[in-house]
Design a protein around this motif. Structure first.
Motif, PDB file in Angstrom:
ATOM      1  N   GLU A   1       0.805  -1.193   0.000  1.00  0.00           N
ATOM      2  CA  GLU A   1       0.000   0.000   0.000  1.00  0.00           C
ATOM      3  C   GLU A   1       0.859   1.273   0.000  1.00  0.00           C
ATOM      4  N   THR A   2       1.984   1.240   0.729  1.00  0.00           N
ATOM      5  CA  THR A   2       2.856   2.417   0.810  1.00  0.00           C
ATOM      6  C   THR A   2       4.284   2.032   0.420  1.00  0.00           C
ATOM      7  N   GLU A   3       5.120   3.041   0.240  1.00  0.00           N
ATOM      8  CA  GLU A   3       6.536   2.796  -0.050  1.00  0.00           C
ATOM      9  C   GLU A   3       7.188   2.021   1.096  1.00  0.00           C
ATOM     10  N   GLU A   4       6.812   2.354   2.327  1.00  0.00           N
ATOM     11  CA  GLU A   4       7.368   1.655   3.480  1.00  0.00           C
ATOM     12  C   GLU A   4       6.943   0.190   3.490  1.00  0.00           C
ATOM     13  N   ASP A   5       5.690  -0.079   3.121  1.00  0.00           N
ATOM     14  CA  ASP A   5       5.222  -1.464   3.023  1.00  0.00           C
ATOM     15  C   ASP A   5       6.023  -2.226   1.974  1.00  0.00           C
ATOM     16  N   ALA A   6       6.251  -1.589   0.853  1.00  0.00           N
ATOM     17  CA  ALA A   6       7.008  -2.231  -0.227  1.00  0.00           C
ATOM     18  C   ALA A   6       8.437  -2.510   0.215  1.00  0.00           C
ATOM     19  N   GLU A   7       9.015  -1.585   0.931  1.00  0.00           N
ATOM     20  CA  GLU A   7      10.372  -1.779   1.435  1.00  0.00           C
ATOM     21  C   GLU A   7      10.422  -2.954   2.417  1.00  0.00           C
ATOM     22  N   SER A   8       9.443  -3.038   3.289  1.00  0.00           N
ATOM     23  CA  SER A   8       9.366  -4.155   4.248  1.00  0.00           C
ATOM     24  C   SER A   8       9.175  -5.480   3.521  1.00  0.00           C
ATOM     25  N   ALA A   9       8.294  -5.502   2.537  1.00  0.00           N
ATOM     26  CA  ALA A   9       8.046  -6.720   1.763  1.00  0.00           C
ATOM     27  C   ALA A   9       9.312  -7.147   1.029  1.00  0.00           C
TER      28      ALA A   9
END
Length: 70
Positions: free
Chosen positions: A1-9
């Motif tokens: 959903e967010t850039e931070e989510d993508a980074e975590s994934a």
């Protein structure tokens, strides 16, 4: 959903690659595929590609999904 989510994934997927490449993959062919695997990210989309013989083609196909069609 967010850039931070993508980074975590992406970090989670990279950990999966590392674990498999360091001995989690039992067969020689799959071990080589995991060693060549990559995590690709475009914005909030993240993909783990571990395909062996088709690695480069699948990476290219992922990237093509994000090119503008002018």
């Amino acid at each position: 959903e967010t850039e931070e989510d993508a980074e975590s994934a992406a970090a989670i997927l990279q950990a999966r690659i590392d674990a498999q490449a360091e001995g989690g993959a039992w067969y020689p062919e799959s071990l080589e595929a995991w060693k060549a695997a990559k995590v690709l990210r475009e914005g909030t989309y993240v993909a783990l590609i571990a395909s062996g013989a088709h690695q480069e083609a699948l990476e290219e196909q992922f990237r093509l999904q994000f090119q503008s069609k002018e």
